[in-house]
Design an enzyme around this catalytic site. Structure first.
Site, PDB file in Angstrom:
ATOM      1  N   LYS A   1      44.328  47.776  27.665  1.00  0.00           N
ATOM      2  CA  LYS A   1      44.387  46.932  26.453  1.00  0.00           C
ATOM      3  C   LYS A   1      44.966  47.649  25.326  1.00  0.00           C
ATOM      4  O   LYS A   1      46.035  47.124  24.610  1.00  0.00           O
ATOM      5  CB  LYS A   1      42.913  46.522  25.880  1.00  0.00           C
ATOM      6  CG  LYS A   1      42.240  45.417  26.926  1.00  0.00           C
ATOM      7  CD  LYS A   1      41.175  44.958  26.520  1.00  0.00           C
ATOM      8  CE  LYS A   1      39.801  46.333  26.266  1.00  0.00           C
ATOM      9  NZ  LYS A   1      39.450  46.678  27.603  1.00  0.00           N
TER      10      LYS A   1
ATOM     11  N   GLU B   1      31.770  30.921  44.674  1.00  0.00           N
ATOM     12  CA  GLU B   1      32.711  30.562  43.957  1.00  0.00           C
ATOM     13  C   GLU B   1      33.378  29.314  44.433  1.00  0.00           C
ATOM     14  O   GLU B   1      33.730  28.353  43.575  1.00  0.00           O
ATOM     15  CB  GLU B   1      33.947  31.511  43.612  1.00  0.00           C
ATOM     16  CG  GLU B   1      33.343  32.707  42.487  1.00  0.00           C
ATOM     17  CD  GLU B   1      32.538  32.290  41.440  1.00  0.00           C
ATOM     18  OE1 GLU B   1      33.135  31.180  40.699  1.00  0.00           O
ATOM     19  OE2 GLU B   1      31.695  32.935  41.140  1.00  0.00           O
TER      20      GLU B   1
HETATM   21 ZN    ZN Z   1      28.294  30.871  39.868  1.00  0.00          ZN
END
Ligand code: ZN
Length: 425
Positions: A32, A249
């Site tokens: 970053k 997912e």
């Molecule tokens: Zn989940």
């Protein structure tokens, strides 16, 4: 990088307002600071950098005056970029109500907010701040006109890791037959900094063994050394866990896609995220600042249960991976009943008020204990009904679930298009 190229640092004279604050969000080691420096370099403007922890380590009152000094200097040198690393050190949520708390930090934070409000968007001072815990930040910081833009700086996926490895490979001598893809696969979840470390470690190991170049074995051995060190800090998954996360997912994405009213999925990944979530299913519309219909909320609850359902259906056992989903689904279900007037039983009666909206406070119930018990029961019913719906959907599409999960496991990150192609095939 592409995002920043669009930010016109020199357009102040034609009246375009540029963002005041941009939040770089990502786990440690993802570069970053380097990104912020690169932006300054690219725009060819001065770069001021300070770490949030430097503000709070000082005497009381010093933090605020240091912020004042910093912005005084910055305004003189504008256009320029101010980079505040670890902003969570000063930007954490303030104590709601009550006196006391951390005075020094609050004074510093207040000064920062004052400074940000005090200059116009076209003053040429752009503030970048880095954090790995965006959810811990005071909502006052992320309001429009302050740090209202977010750039995720995430851990690299498989393709990204191969590319990073190839860059580092140029810095040391390595054997011709090194298999980058294999190394990248073994280092799943490693950050750019961790990958650089793997090469350092491999080079050292080669030297210890009296060789002038690092071999595949050196690299593989180094992964274990380096990853073990990082493992405590960052989630690095075993193969079995990775498979479970892939199913989880895909479960979310599949339930979302199979319900007509859910937005299409943009991206699915099993690369661990900053938020502590292991995987991540991104949907096109996010947040609840849009109007949502009852049906859309129900579908959303079903989608939240989809991760757990996929574990049930495909693996026959469930994990702790759904804890955040459970929280979100419950919140939505409760809001439907207590705030949005979407239940038969309570009709359009407000049973909950949101206290302290400015600080993003929590909702509190304003009803009798009896009613509360009834609400609790309705919440369970509602979530259960959506859970059943999701289960039915995934049972009917078991083959797709498996095919998609295996594909995701292989690739680690897939796009919505890839997902839809397989789903429709
Ligand atoms: Zn989940």
């Amino acid at each position: 990088m592409e995002y920043f190229r669009q930010i016109p640092l020199k357009c102040t004279n034609i009246g375009v307002t540029m963002p005041k604050g941009v939040l770089l969000v990502g786990p440690p080691g993802t570069g970053k600071t380097m990104l912020a420096k690169a932006v300054a370099g690219e725009a060819n403007v001065p770069f001021f950098s300070i770490s949030g922890s430097e503000f709070v380590e000082m005497f009381v009152g010093m933090g605020a005056s240091k912020v004042r000094d910093l912005f005084k200097q910055a305004k003189k040198k504008a256009p320029c970029i101010v980079f505040i690393d670890e902003i969570d050190a000063i930007g954490q949520k303030r104590n709601t109500g009550g006196i006391g708390g951390n005075d020094e930090r609050e004074q510093t934070l207040n000064q920062l907010l004052t400074e940000m409000d005090g200059f116009e968007g076209n003053s040429g001072v752009m503030i970048l701040a880095a954090t790995n815990r965006p959810e811990s930040l005071d909502p006052a910081l992320t309001r429009p006109g302050r740090f209202d833009r977010r750039v995720p700086v995430d851990l690299p996926d498989l393709k990204g890791r191969v590319a990073i490895l190839k860059v580092h490979a140029k810095k040391i001598r390595i054997a011709d037959d090194v298999d980058f893809e294999r190394v990248a696969r073994m280092a799943s979840g490693a950050s750019g900094a961790a990958l650089a470390n793997i090469f350092n470690e491999a080079a050292l190991r080669a030297v210890r063994n009296g060789r002038g170049f690092a071999t595949q074995a050196d690299l593989e051995e180094s992964i274990e050394v380096v990853i073990a060190g990082y493992q405590k800090k960052n989630a690095i998954l075993s193969d079995k866990e990775k498979m479970a996360v892939a199913y989880h997912e895909i479960g979310h994405a599949l339930v979302a896609a199979l319900q007509t009213h859910s937005a299409p999925v943009q991206k699915i990944t099993i690369i661990p995220r900053t938020s502590g979530a292991l995987g991540y299913t991104m949907q096109a519309e996010e947040g609840d600042h849009y109007l949502m219909t009852k049906e859309e909320i129900e579908n959303k609850i079903a989608t939240y249960t989809g991760g757990r359902v996929a574990e049930e259906v495909a693996l026959g056992s469930v994990s702790t991976g759904a804890s955040n989903d459970i929280e979100q689904a419950t919140k939505l279900a409760r809001a439907m009943i207590a705030r949005y007037g979407m239940s038969e039983e309570f009709d359009m009666v407000a049973l909950e008020t949101v206290s302290n909206q400015y600080l993003g406070g929590d909702a509190s119930l304003v009803c009798s204990a009896e009613t509360q018990t009834q609400v609790d029961r309705l919440v369970v019913e509602l979530v259960k009904k959506q859970h059943d719906k999701a289960r039915k959907l995934l049972m009917e599409n078991r083959d797709k679930l498996q095919e998609l999960a295996l594909y995701l496991y292989e690739k680690e990150t897939i796009t919505g298009d890839e997902f839809m192609n397989i789903l429709k095939a």
